[in-house]
Enzyme design. Sequence first.
Site, mmCIF file in Angstrom:
data_model
loop_
_atom_site.group_PDB
_atom_site.id
_atom_site.type_symbol
_atom_site.label_atom_id
_atom_site.label_comp_id
_atom_site.label_asym_id
_atom_site.label_seq_id
_atom_site.Cartn_x
_atom_site.Cartn_y
_atom_site.Cartn_z
ATOM 1 N N CYS A 177 0.823 -1.213 0.000
ATOM 2 C CA CYS A 177 0.000 0.000 0.000
ATOM 3 C C CYS A 177 0.854 1.259 0.000
ATOM 4 C CB CYS A 177 -0.898 0.035 1.231
ATOM 5 S SG CYS A 177 -2.101 -1.260 1.238
ATOM 6 N N CYS A 222 -3.171 8.302 6.791
ATOM 7 C CA CYS A 222 -1.830 8.297 7.391
ATOM 8 C C CYS A 222 -1.910 8.576 8.890
ATOM 9 C CB CYS A 222 -0.940 9.353 6.748
ATOM 10 S SG CYS A 222 -0.555 9.002 5.027
#
Lengths: 138, 396
Positions: free
Chosen positions: A34, A103
């Site tokens: 990813c 994130c």
Amino acid sequence: MLYSEKVLDHFSNPRNVGEIEDADGVGEIGNAKCGDIMKMYLKIDDNIITDVKFKTFGCGAAVATSSMATELIKGKSIDDALKLTNQAVVEALDGLPAVKIHCSVLAEQAVRSALSDYYTRQGIDPVPIVGEIKEPEE
Amino acid sequence: MEKRFIYADNAATTAVSEEVLAAMLPYFREGYGNASSIYKLGRDAQRAVEDARDKVAQALGADPREIFFTSCGSEADNWAIKGTAELMAKKGKKHIITSVFEHHAVLHTTQYLEKHGFEVTYVPISDKGLVDPEDIRRAIREDTALVTIMYANNEIGTIQPIDEIAAICHEKGVLFHTDAVQAVGHVDIDVHRQGIDMLSLSGHKIHAQKGIGALYVRKGIALPNLIHGGGQERGRRAGTENVPAVVGLGVAIETATRNIAEKNAKIIPLRNKLIDGILKLPYTRLNGDRDKRLAGNLNISIEGIEGESLLLMLDMNGICASSGSACTSGSLDPSHVLLALGLKHEVAHGSMRLSIEENITEEDVDYILEVVPKVVGRLREMSPVWEKMMKGEKYE
């Protein structure tokens, strides 16, 4: 990608980068497929996080959120660290682009993952305290 | 080391050149007439548009009546593909052939057509980033309406065997379109000699402004009109001409196609110095064929780091570059071009494209070769992936 000055600052001068050799808890979250991996090391003394270091493979926001997360938990109690939310990381960085919010979730989960490891090493089941660690979806 | 500013992203866009700007300026305040008006101001504007059309035709080896101005390369691609689809569907031909590594202006258009009853074959590319013309031959069917293959790839710069593909299409009686947005001004193109039926190009890649492109359509192809309205572009694409932009494109393409061999001879040694210099770093690879690529393009994967971080750090050192990482595209997947080459996701995330032009100096190249290893070293130092690689552990 419009990053805030704070994000760029934490990206270009990340705080607490590195490893702790005799860490009391180590957590890793994400996968290279990813494009984001965060690894977090904790030194814990009497329920206080006395030191924290991280290593991150990922974009500017991944580095900045890891850096900010370490700043927010350093010197704090485990209880306080467990209260750290991704939202708090985002706010401390003066916001993140919408596509980068994941994130901050990763940074929150990296802290929880390291704390989970800490409890496991103590012979304590971490799940009732830390909860399940959420791996990012592929 | 003194900080420099180096624009190494010319495949993304270029600056409007001084001569293009100078040619455009009179058409804003003085020669502002509508090219459809009868009086001198209008006639002068029309003459300027037709003069630019001549220049574009000349640069491509086409007839001026085969050139249609559009607002961009994507529009030209959309028009060529959807227009041909509409035209050929009337003859019962509803199959299109393209490749897996086209620009999204082509891929998203063919995907759209798939939802509207068309069948699309996506031919693969080799690990060098090249389409095999024999794959095209094998894919052609009775009902094939169009083959569309890019002239040169925008990410890895590989130049496709356009002549062979065009010859196969002709032999089989299938129309052939090429997206030449990255190729124009960097390789010699002669659409008639090469047997190209349709070709898309864009102005801002060759020092014209953003917002202007063109589609070449070979005489005899009754491509349906794109915009209905007035008689501009001979009724095929209505809308008042963007005279300054058209004029700029004319000058830009004339200049860009003038000394291609000379320009490339200057760029290639510097480009190769960059490739060799960066490949000295361990765990790196050049993406795409080393020789069959645009003179100014280099695309390298650097393992253990992520592309966006690399770009940000290069930017902090004054270097503008681009990457095929997911983070720079806003999606979760890295570049479809790099994946089509057979790269693993984690390797594709760490790629970097530099696209240079003849204005780059030896000093610029040396500066890049000083900055890149430093920045890569710094990112690898903080990368848990690199740490695992160095310990010989699996990191997937």
